[in-house]
Structure formats: C-alpha cells, structure tokens
Scaffold this active site. Structure first.
Site, PDB file in Angstrom:
ATOM      1  N   ASP A 105       0.843  -1.188   0.000  1.00 62.01           N
ATOM      2  CA  ASP A 105       0.000   0.000   0.000  1.00 62.01           C
ATOM      3  C   ASP A 105       0.883   1.245   0.000  1.00 62.01           C
ATOM      4  O   ASP A 105       1.833   1.344   0.782  1.00 62.01           O
ATOM      5  CB  ASP A 105      -0.890  -0.014   1.255  1.00 62.01           C
ATOM      6  CG  ASP A 105      -1.973   1.033   1.216  1.00 62.01           C
ATOM      7  OD1 ASP A 105      -2.424   1.390   0.109  1.00 62.01           O
ATOM      8  OD2 ASP A 105      -2.389   1.496   2.307  1.00 62.01           O
ATOM      9  N   ASP A 158       1.737   5.091  -5.581  1.00 61.84           N
ATOM     10  CA  ASP A 158       1.050   6.349  -5.311  1.00 61.84           C
ATOM     11  C   ASP A 158       1.837   7.506  -5.903  1.00 61.84           C
ATOM     12  O   ASP A 158       2.786   8.003  -5.300  1.00 61.84           O
ATOM     13  CB  ASP A 158       0.876   6.529  -3.802  1.00 61.84           C
ATOM     14  CG  ASP A 158       0.123   7.809  -3.449  1.00 61.84           C
ATOM     15  OD1 ASP A 158      -0.238   8.558  -4.376  1.00 61.84           O
ATOM     16  OD2 ASP A 158      -0.098   8.051  -2.244  1.00 61.84           O
ATOM     17  N   HIS A 180      -7.836   9.970   4.588  1.00 65.81           N
ATOM     18  CA  HIS A 180      -7.107   9.010   5.411  1.00 65.81           C
ATOM     19  C   HIS A 180      -7.199   9.382   6.900  1.00 65.81           C
ATOM     20  O   HIS A 180      -7.277  10.555   7.259  1.00 65.81           O
ATOM     21  CB  HIS A 180      -5.618   8.991   5.040  1.00 65.81           C
ATOM     22  CG  HIS A 180      -5.320   8.375   3.712  1.00 65.81           C
ATOM     23  ND1 HIS A 180      -5.010   9.121   2.599  1.00 65.81           N
ATOM     24  CD2 HIS A 180      -5.252   7.085   3.320  1.00 65.81           C
ATOM     25  CE1 HIS A 180      -4.771   8.317   1.574  1.00 65.81           C
ATOM     26  NE2 HIS A 180      -4.905   7.074   1.989  1.00 65.81           N
TER      27      HIS A 180
END
Length: 276
Positions: A82, A104, A174
C-alpha cells in the site's frame, strides 16, 4: 494455497456486485486476526503493508508473513503493498513475494503520474503481479487536503497506465476516526461512466457503513481500505489487557487478548461489503 492477486479478487467483485476489504496491517497480531475474520465470513481479504508498517518491519519479512497466512487460509488472500512511493518500493515488494503493488503518484503532475504508474504496472504484470494506481490526491484528517479526481483525467489514467485497480479521491480522507462524512456519489458515477477499471476508496474508515454497503453492491467500487477503525479496536483491546493485570510482563500473553475483539470487529467490517 490461497494466495491471490488483486485482479483475481476484484474482477469477480466487479461482476457480481460486492467489494473486498483492503485491511491495513501493522504486525502479526492484526494480520492473523484479519485472515481469521475473512475465513469466518467466507470472503477474500487483502492484507496491506503501508509505509508505517514498512518502517517497523522489512518488506521481505512482511512478504513471508503474508504468504504463510495465505497458503494456510481457506479463502483467497492478497499480499498487497500500500502506498509505494518509488519503483524501488514496488520492485522489492514483488521480489519479497507480494502479489499486488500500489504505486502512489497522486501528488505528481498527471503526465508524470501516468508515466511512472505505467512503468510499474508493466513491471508488475511481467512478474504476474497486479498493480493499483491513484489519480486524485486523498488527503489526511488534520493534515493535507484532498484534491478530487477529475473524471476525464481518470479515464486517461486508466487507459494509459493499464492498472488493475484505480484509487480515486471523492470525499474520502485518510486517518478519519468518525463516520460523519460521506463520499461524493455524483463524482463516482461520472468516473464509472468513463472507465471499466475496479475503483478503490482509501480512507474507508471515514465512510458511513450504510454508504459502504450501498456502493459495494451498486457501483464499481470494489475495494475499500480500512485501517483506522480497526487500529482503534486493537488499541482499546491492548489497553484493557495491560490494565487487567499490571503485574504481567509477557507480551505474548497480553497480545493474545487482542485477537478475539479484533476478529469480531473485522467480521463486522467485512459483512458490509458482501453482495446481496
């Protein structure tokens, strides 16, 4: 052996109208509980190693832990990186046995994000591994603000990168501890209309459960990342275990008492993502 790629669990979810949980891990105790909960519910699960997890435990160790759990599980388990921030992060994860990597590049200009994500997706696919990308920055509670995903940019990103899943910014944040917000469903529908890639919601802990359930069944959102709300359960269980007997010093005995509360909370999370 139940190790699976991200694509192998998300494509059926997209076709059949349900979502799969990407559960953010920090150590053996939570990842073991997450797999136990998934087995109890009879659903696949994505074990995720994010930046804070990787600061604590090296990727090769995490890969071995994820794969051990997957190979002994009765449900499909994805070993997922992730928020990889470089090609080196993603390459090491693949070498360490991960079956999925998320790059990302959402803070970068569109062209740069597309070029870098496409290169990583190709590297992953060459290794038989899935790739998730992110278009539109998802901010942090009390920190950086979000930049919502533009549907036209999302269509270009999906088309030119070849990703297996696409994380989008549609009101999600988040590290949100409450569920007072909600996602921008009009923006979700606009993105859905121009791409067929499974969509991902980061910061899923802040999404109201009713909306999670509805979108899992009636949208292209096939993956919700859940971390904060389960970390809160773990922390509460750990405090209770420590305070229950302040003379104890064996951490294995203390940590055992986090397992059942975390399994129960995870089962509740997973139930919302099931189809009709």
């Amino acid at each position: 052996m139940s190790i699976a790629t991200l694509s192998e669990v998300l494509q059926p979810a997209l076709r059949q109208g349900y979502a799969v949980a990407g559960l953010v891990t920090l150590g053996w105790e939570d990842m073991r509980a997450y797999v136990a909960a998934a087995e109890a519910e009879g659903v696949p699960v994505i074990l995720q190693a994010g930046p804070s997890c990787r600061e604590h435990t090296p990727l090769p160790v995490l890969g071995a832990m994820f794969r051990y759990l997957a190979e002994n599980a009765s449900v499909p388990v994805v070993a997922h990186l992730d928020h990889g921030y470089s090609i080196e992060d993603c390459r090491l994860a693949i070498e360490s046995g991960f079956t999925s990597v998320m790059y990302d590049g959402s803070r970068k200009p569109l062209a740069e994000n597309i070029a870098e994500t496409a290169a990583i997706a190709q590297m992953a696919h060459d290794a038989g591994v899935s790739c998730e990308g992110e278009i539109g920055f998802v901010g942090y509670s009390g920190g950086e603000g979000s930049a919502g995903t533009d549907p036209e940019e999302a269509a270009q990103f999906a088309r030119e990168t070849g990703v297996d899943a696409m994380a989008i910014s549609v009101g999600n944040v988040h590290l949100q501890q409450d569920k007072q917000g909600g996602l921008d469903e009009d923006r979700i529908r606009a993105i859905e209309s121009v791409t067929s890639v499974p969509l991902v919601i980061h910061g899923g802990s802040g999404v109201p459960v009713a909306q999670r359930r509805s979108l899992a069944r009636n949208s292209a959102i096939c993956k919700f990342n859940i971390g904060t709300e389960l970390r809160m359960v773990f922390g509460q269980a750990l405090r209770a275990a420590v305070n229950h007997d302040t003379t104890r010093f064996d951490r294995v005995q203390i940590l055992k008492e986090t397992h059942d509360p975390l399994v129960a909370a995870t089962r509740t999370v997973l139930q919302a993502f099931k189809g009709t």
